[in-house]
Enzyme design. Structure first.
Site, PDB file in Angstrom:
ATOM      1  CE  LYS A 137      -3.695  -2.525   2.300  1.00 10.65           C
ATOM      2  NZ  LYS A 137      -4.366  -2.859   3.564  1.00 10.65           N
ATOM      3  CD  GLN A 197      -3.007  -4.662   6.713  1.00  6.92           C
ATOM      4  OE1 GLN A 197      -2.982  -3.701   5.961  1.00  6.92           O
ATOM      5  NE2 GLN A 197      -3.626  -5.782   6.385  1.00  6.92           N
ATOM      6  CG  ASP A 208      -9.095  -0.142   5.177  1.00 10.37           C
ATOM      7  OD1 ASP A 208      -8.833  -0.336   3.970  1.00 10.37           O
ATOM      8  OD2 ASP A 208      -8.344  -0.485   6.107  1.00 10.37           O
TER       9      ASP A 208
END
Ligand code: NAD
Length: 294
Positions: A53, A97, A120
């Site tokens: 990412k 994460q 997200d």
């Protein structure tokens, strides 16, 4: 032969489009979109995902900040870090994460992320907005699938869409997106899961079959209607001594035999997988441009 829905190429197209927009924003505002990622612990897969990412951010001209915390970090410390980033006006998007260590509540941490920075799309605010068909950050995998359907001009209106798997990050949001009033959408949706009876018969009636149950090559040709569009979300490593790496990737769909019946299909690798990072970058661009919350 079916249309092979190429996620690798499509994700590169999206990254190029975002990079072009970033260049414009830089000239107009002297600032570029900025994504922060929090990584807790040393899990190998998580490090790989976050690394990819961050690398993608640099490729398209975003700024990125990686915050690493020990797996012994307390919940309070992690929540305080989220709060600090929430309040940092230089940062547009924040991801934490997953998975997190067992002593930390994923719900508490997710709920702490400011919805305006939740690129997200995991917070209740964004899931709710998505369900209401309001502007929202849609989670990366479902958003990637929507974008593939759009860019390959797959007709969805009035079609029967069967989704296999009801996880919060894939199956469930996918079923909502396919049923909503818009494009892609307006499908008649059946959401199936581990308690579903007669799955094979239901799958056989799907014009669009979205498979996200996490079982290697579960969907076989006898479960698929001729001409169906098949989206395979699964990713599994299987040993393969003929490969230099010693393994290859397969999906939840038995590709070779299903491809012979389908009108369009996503391969694994190179289908849904590559789309997820492009989706995250797109959400970060939306955040920088204040396109979702105004
Ligand atoms: P999950 O394990 O959270 O959920 C699986 C779902 O499948 C559950 O809802 C369960 O009820 C259902 N299920 C299990 N067995 C079933 C059966 N026999 N019949 C019908 N339904 C059944 O999985 P997930 O996180 O949604 O991931 C699914 C797959 O997609 C995994 O292989 C994962 O690695 C992959 N994945 C890929 C990406 C990507 O970027 N391509 C992203 C997320 C997940």
């Amino acid at each position: 032969m079916p249309t092979i829905i190429d996620g690798k190429k499509t994700s590169q197209d999206i990254k190029n489009e975002i990079a072009a927009r970033v260049a414009e924003i830089k000239t107009e505002e002297g600032k570029v979109p900025h994504l922060a990622a929090i990584l807790v612990g040393n899990d190998g897969a998580s490090q790989t995902y976050v690394g990819a990412k961050v690398k993608a951010c640099h490729e398209i001209g975003f700024e990125s900040t990686l915050v690493r915390m020990e797996d012994t970090v307390s919940e309070e410390e992690l929540l305080a870090k989220v709060e600090e980033i929430n309040e940092n006006p230089d940062i547009d998007g924040l991801i934490v994460q997953l998975p997190l260590p067992k002593h930390i509540s994923v719900e508490k941490v997710t709920d702490k992320i400011k919805p305006e920075k939740d690129v997200d799309g995991f917070t209740p605010a964004n899931v709710g907005r998505m369900a209401l068909n309001w502007p929202a950050y849609v989670a990366a995998t479902p958003y990637g699938i929507v974008e593939l359907l759009k860019r390959y001009q797959i007709e969805t209106s009035g079609k029967h869409c069967v989704v296999i798997g009801r996880s919060h990050i894939v199956g469930s949001p996918m079923s909502i997106l396919m049923a909503r009033n818009g494009y892609p959408g307006n499908a008649t949706v059946t959401l199936t899961h581990s308690r579903t009876q007669n799955l094979k018969e239901i799958a056989q009636t799907a014009d669009i079959l979205i498979v996200a149950l996490g079982k290697p090559e579960f969907v076989t040709a006898d479960m698929v209607k001729p001409g169906a569009v098949v989206i395979d979300v699964g990713i599994h490593r299987v040993e393969d001594s003929s490969k230099k790496s010693g393994f290859r990737l397969i999906g939840d769909v038995k590709f070779d035999e299903v491809a012979e019946k389908a009108s369009a299909i996503t391969p694994v690798p190179g289908g849904v997988g590559p789309m997820t990072i492009a989706s995250l970058l797109y959400n970060t661009l939306l955040a920088a441009e204040r396109k979702v919350y105004g």
